[in-house]
Design a protein around this motif. Structure first.
Motif, PDB file in Angstrom:
ATOM      1  N   ALA A 104       0.230  38.744  31.241  1.00 18.56           N
ATOM      2  CA  ALA A 104       1.080  37.083  32.160  1.00 18.56           C
ATOM      3  C   ALA A 104       1.572  37.710  33.476  1.00 18.56           C
ATOM      4  O   ALA A 104       1.674  39.653  34.160  1.00 18.56           O
ATOM      5  CB  ALA A 104       2.159  36.401  31.348  1.00 18.56           C
ATOM      6  N   SER A 105       1.738  37.584  34.385  1.00 22.75           N
ATOM      7  CA  SER A 105       1.846  37.217  35.402  1.00 22.75           C
ATOM      8  C   SER A 105       2.950  38.310  36.091  1.00 22.75           C
ATOM      9  O   SER A 105       4.125  37.863  35.400  1.00 22.75           O
ATOM     10  CB  SER A 105       2.322  36.261  36.386  1.00 22.75           C
ATOM     11  N   GLY A 106       3.073  39.450  36.734  1.00 22.93           N
ATOM     12  CA  GLY A 106       4.724  40.691  36.560  1.00 22.93           C
ATOM     13  C   GLY A 106       4.494  41.048  35.603  1.00 22.93           C
ATOM     14  O   GLY A 106       5.389  41.898  35.234  1.00 22.93           O
ATOM     15  N   ALA A 107       3.496  41.466  34.706  1.00 25.39           N
ATOM     16  CA  ALA A 107       3.776  42.056  32.991  1.00 25.39           C
ATOM     17  C   ALA A 107       3.237  43.671  33.751  1.00 25.39           C
ATOM     18  O   ALA A 107       3.974  44.183  32.901  1.00 25.39           O
ATOM     19  CB  ALA A 107       2.660  41.642  32.177  1.00 25.39           C
ATOM     20  N   GLY A 108       3.021  43.663  34.764  1.00 31.73           N
ATOM     21  CA  GLY A 108       2.825  45.051  35.188  1.00 31.73           C
ATOM     22  C   GLY A 108       1.364  46.183  35.665  1.00 31.73           C
ATOM     23  O   GLY A 108       0.951  46.858  35.361  1.00 31.73           O
ATOM     24  N   LYS A 109       0.218  44.798  35.205  1.00 33.75           N
ATOM     25  CA  LYS A 109      -0.512  45.152  35.070  1.00 33.75           C
ATOM     26  C   LYS A 109      -0.584  46.249  36.649  1.00 33.75           C
ATOM     27  O   LYS A 109      -2.210  46.922  36.445  1.00 33.75           O
ATOM     28  CB  LYS A 109      -1.896  43.746  34.827  1.00 33.75           C
ATOM     29  N   SER A 110      -0.589  45.071  37.782  1.00 33.47           N
ATOM     30  CA  SER A 110      -1.124  45.983  38.871  1.00 33.47           C
ATOM     31  C   SER A 110      -0.645  47.050  39.240  1.00 33.47           C
ATOM     32  O   SER A 110      -1.268  48.116  38.923  1.00 33.47           O
ATOM     33  CB  SER A 110      -1.034  45.267  39.644  1.00 33.47           C
ATOM     34  N   THR A 111       0.503  47.461  38.437  1.00 37.23           N
ATOM     35  CA  THR A 111       1.164  48.531  38.314  1.00 37.23           C
ATOM     36  C   THR A 111       0.832  50.184  37.662  1.00 37.23           C
ATOM     37  O   THR A 111       0.233  51.117  38.091  1.00 37.23           O
ATOM     38  CB  THR A 111       2.341  49.099  38.048  1.00 37.23           C
ATOM     39  N   LEU A 112       0.160  49.062  36.684  1.00 40.36           N
ATOM     40  CA  LEU A 112      -0.912  50.444  35.825  1.00 40.36           C
ATOM     41  C   LEU A 112      -2.041  50.947  36.407  1.00 40.36           C
ATOM     42  O   LEU A 112      -2.538  51.908  36.710  1.00 40.36           O
ATOM     43  CB  LEU A 112      -1.167  49.238  34.164  1.00 40.36           C
ATOM     44  N   GLY A 159      14.205  47.214  40.484  1.00 42.60           N
ATOM     45  CA  GLY A 159      15.771  46.433  39.447  1.00 42.60           C
ATOM     46  C   GLY A 159      15.195  47.205  38.225  1.00 42.60           C
ATOM     47  O   GLY A 159      15.093  48.803  38.029  1.00 42.60           O
ATOM     48  N   HIS A 160      14.664  46.734  38.077  1.00 39.77           N
ATOM     49  CA  HIS A 160      13.772  46.623  36.720  1.00 39.77           C
ATOM     50  C   HIS A 160      12.536  47.454  37.186  1.00 39.77           C
ATOM     51  O   HIS A 160      11.969  47.178  37.509  1.00 39.77           O
ATOM     52  CB  HIS A 160      13.895  45.349  35.807  1.00 39.77           C
ATOM     53  N   ALA A 161      12.334  47.802  35.877  1.00 37.45           N
ATOM     54  CA  ALA A 161      11.065  49.077  35.874  1.00 37.45           C
ATOM     55  C   ALA A 161      10.033  48.126  34.865  1.00 37.45           C
ATOM     56  O   ALA A 161      10.144  46.966  34.461  1.00 37.45           O
ATOM     57  CB  ALA A 161      11.294  49.272  33.760  1.00 37.45           C
ATOM     58  N   THR A 172       9.995  52.507  38.164  1.00 34.49           N
ATOM     59  CA  THR A 172      10.882  50.963  38.595  1.00 34.49           C
ATOM     60  C   THR A 172      10.313  51.450  39.934  1.00 34.49           C
ATOM     61  O   THR A 172      10.448  52.470  40.316  1.00 34.49           O
ATOM     62  CB  THR A 172      12.067  51.830  37.879  1.00 34.49           C
ATOM     63  N   TYR A 173       9.683  50.193  40.251  1.00 36.03           N
ATOM     64  CA  TYR A 173      10.305  50.432  42.283  1.00 36.03           C
ATOM     65  C   TYR A 173      11.515  50.348  42.687  1.00 36.03           C
ATOM     66  O   TYR A 173      12.536  49.912  41.743  1.00 36.03           O
ATOM     67  CB  TYR A 173       9.023  49.060  42.696  1.00 36.03           C
ATOM     68  N   ALA A 174      11.490  51.127  43.619  1.00 36.39           N
ATOM     69  CA  ALA A 174      12.482  51.236  45.026  1.00 36.39           C
ATOM     70  C   ALA A 174      13.585  50.478  44.923  1.00 36.39           C
ATOM     71  O   ALA A 174      14.475  49.692  44.387  1.00 36.39           O
ATOM     72  CB  ALA A 174      12.656  51.769  46.198  1.00 36.39           C
TER      73      ALA A 174
HETATM   74  N1  LIG Z   1       5.995  47.343  46.147  1.00 39.21           N
HETATM   75  C1  LIG Z   1       6.599  46.661  44.231  1.00 39.21           C
HETATM   76  N2  LIG Z   1       8.217  46.531  45.175  1.00 39.21           N
HETATM   77  C2  LIG Z   1       8.434  45.803  43.940  1.00 39.21           C
HETATM   78  N3  LIG Z   1       8.374  45.785  43.119  1.00 39.21           N
HETATM   79  C3  LIG Z   1       7.417  45.642  42.249  1.00 39.21           C
HETATM   80  C4  LIG Z   1       6.198  46.041  43.476  1.00 39.21           C
HETATM   81  N4  LIG Z   1       5.168  46.011  42.828  1.00 39.21           N
HETATM   82  C5  LIG Z   1       5.022  45.066  41.966  1.00 39.21           C
HETATM   83  N5  LIG Z   1       6.788  44.522  41.682  1.00 39.21           N
HETATM   84  C6  LIG Z   1       7.603  44.407  40.757  1.00 39.21           C
HETATM   85  O1  LIG Z   1       6.824  45.055  39.187  1.00 39.21           O
HETATM   86  C7  LIG Z   1       6.817  43.992  38.405  1.00 39.21           C
HETATM   87  C8  LIG Z   1       5.629  43.876  37.420  1.00 39.21           C
HETATM   88  O2  LIG Z   1       4.535  43.768  38.986  1.00 39.21           O
HETATM   89  P1  LIG Z   1       2.830  43.960  38.941  1.00 39.21           P
HETATM   90  O3  LIG Z   1       2.110  43.726  39.690  1.00 39.21           O
HETATM   91  O4  LIG Z   1       2.499  45.060  38.527  1.00 39.21           O
HETATM   92  O5  LIG Z   1       2.412  43.135  38.268  1.00 39.21           O
HETATM   93  P2  LIG Z   1       0.808  41.990  37.241  1.00 39.21           P
HETATM   94  O6  LIG Z   1       0.949  41.708  35.802  1.00 39.21           O
HETATM   95  O7  LIG Z   1      -0.062  42.998  38.498  1.00 39.21           O
HETATM   96  O8  LIG Z   1       1.396  40.639  37.691  1.00 39.21           O
HETATM   97  P3  LIG Z   1       0.122  39.531  38.911  1.00 39.21           P
HETATM   98  O9  LIG Z   1      -0.771  39.615  37.776  1.00 39.21           O
HETATM   99  O10 LIG Z   1       1.245  38.291  39.311  1.00 39.21           O
HETATM  100  O11 LIG Z   1      -0.390  40.629  39.653  1.00 39.21           O
HETATM  101  C9  LIG Z   1       7.180  42.816  38.908  1.00 39.21           C
HETATM  102  O12 LIG Z   1       8.188  42.518  38.544  1.00 39.21           O
HETATM  103  C10 LIG Z   1       6.943  42.998  39.429  1.00 39.21           C
HETATM  104  O13 LIG Z   1       7.995  42.325  40.660  1.00 39.21           O
END
Ligand SMILES: Nc1ncnc2c1ncn2[C@@H]1O[C@H](COP(=O)(O)OP(=O)(O)OP(=O)(O)O)[C@@H](O)[C@H]1O
Length: 332
Positions: free
Chosen positions: A37-45, A15-17, A10-12
């Protein structure tokens, strides 16, 4: 090689995970895709794998190390073993192609002669020897990604992370870059994790895939299984997008089925034979012949009417053809 144990993030400011209770493991030498899809969390992972992000719960283990427990030096060493390429290439615009590729080697304090030899070896591998002295602005997208790949390989990593590496490229260039990535996996035994929002990318290069939705893994398995027989709505949607398969069949009666032909069954004249024996008629609603990496397969969506439909389905199955009943699914 890479294990996620009940990982959440969960990013500071978020809010949501962004990720919740993700557990998965990537074996050494495989190409593992993460689609969502966009926002699913791929980049985070993917950024958790090389410590660009830290988990708020659970553990990420890479090549035996708990990433979160590594100090600054440990992380530096990890990043030499885990290369990364990016959607927008992230090249240094003031440096030439050769200087971009040499950069990680210089950072690692390698001797000048080694840097020079390794740089030309890498440029040769990605087919950019003739462009060594150009600047990124003078290159096409595909060439820029080749520089990114050569740079990522500079320190001899075991793992390559690909963050939407072909999303900014046209289809032909995408194919070339995916071929290059596949070759690195085959020839160097590199473990590859790639994230994408395109099922076609997964189909072409991955061995296994995890489907992410709203920070959770909703389906995971061999690409063949997920692609041919998706079980989650999200995976079905991605497969349909990749196929352009009709999601509805208005005005068509009868039993809607999808036949999957693979291996020997692909070449048998099954359709006519079954129709003759069981007296069913069929309308073809959709079809495709494709490859999953090297394996050809065919899928046909049919409406079966008249005759003995149940017997027809049994006969298809007896010939090695998988039958999925779409009567409920297609309206979804
Ligand atoms: N640095 C950050 N601070 C706060 N929230 C973040 C940050 N990075 C990502 N998020 C949030 O975390 C969730 C997952 O984002 P993430 O970028 O991992 O998804 P994604 O699947 O890679 O999307 P995309 O394909 O659009 O890049 C989203 O709701 C995004 O808004």
């Amino acid at each position: 090689m890479i294990t996620f144990q009940d990982v959440s993030k969960t990013y500071a400011q978020g809010g949501h995970a962004a990720l919740s209770a993700v557990s998965l493991s990537v074996a050494a030498g495989e190409v593992f895709g993460v689609i969502g899809a966009s926002g699913a969390g791929k980049s985070t992972l993917i950024r958790l794998i090389n410590g660009l992000e830290t988990p708020t719960g659970g553990r990420v283990i890479v090549d035996g190390d708990d990433v979160d427990a590594l100090g600054v030096e440990g992380l530096r060493a990890l990043r030499r073993r885990v290369g990364m390429i990016f959607q927008h290439f992230n090249l240094l615009s003031g440096k030439t192609v050769a200087q971009n590729v040499a950069f990680p080697l210089k950072l690692a304090g390698r001797p000048a002669a080694e840097v020079k030899a390794r740089t030309s070896e890498l440029l040769e591998r990605v087919g950019l020897t003739a462009h060594a002295d150009k600047y990124p602005a003078q290159l096409s997208g595909g060439q820029k990604q080749r520089v990114g790949i050569a740079r990522a390989l500079a320190t001899g990593p075991k793992v390559l992370l690909c963050d939407e590496a072909t999303s900014a490229l046209d289809p032909e260039t995408t194919e070339q870059i995916l071929d290059l990535i596949s070759g690195l996996n085959r020839e160097l035994g590199l473990t590859i994790v790639l994230i994408t929002h395109e099922m076609d990318v997964v189909r072409r290069v991955c061995d296994r895939v995890a489907v992410l939705e709203a920070g959770r893994v909703v389906e995971e398995g061999a690409v063949e299984d997920v692609f041919l027989h998706p079980t989650s709505d999200t995976a079905r949607r991605f497969v349909r997008e990749a196929d352009g398969e009709a999601a509805t069949a208005p005005g068509v009666g009868g039993r809607l089925v999808r036949l999957t032909f693979k291996g020997e069954a692909t070449y048998k004249p099954v359709l006519g034979e079954v129709a003759r024996v069981t007296g069913v008629d069929y309308s073809i609603l959709g079809g495709r012949i494709h490859r999953l990496r090297e394996t050809p397969y065919g899928q046909l969506t049919l409406a079966l009417t008249g005759g003995d439909v149940d017997a027809a389905i049994k006969s298809f199955e007896a010939s090695g053809v998988r039958v999925d009943d779409l009567t409920g699914e297609i309206a979804r």
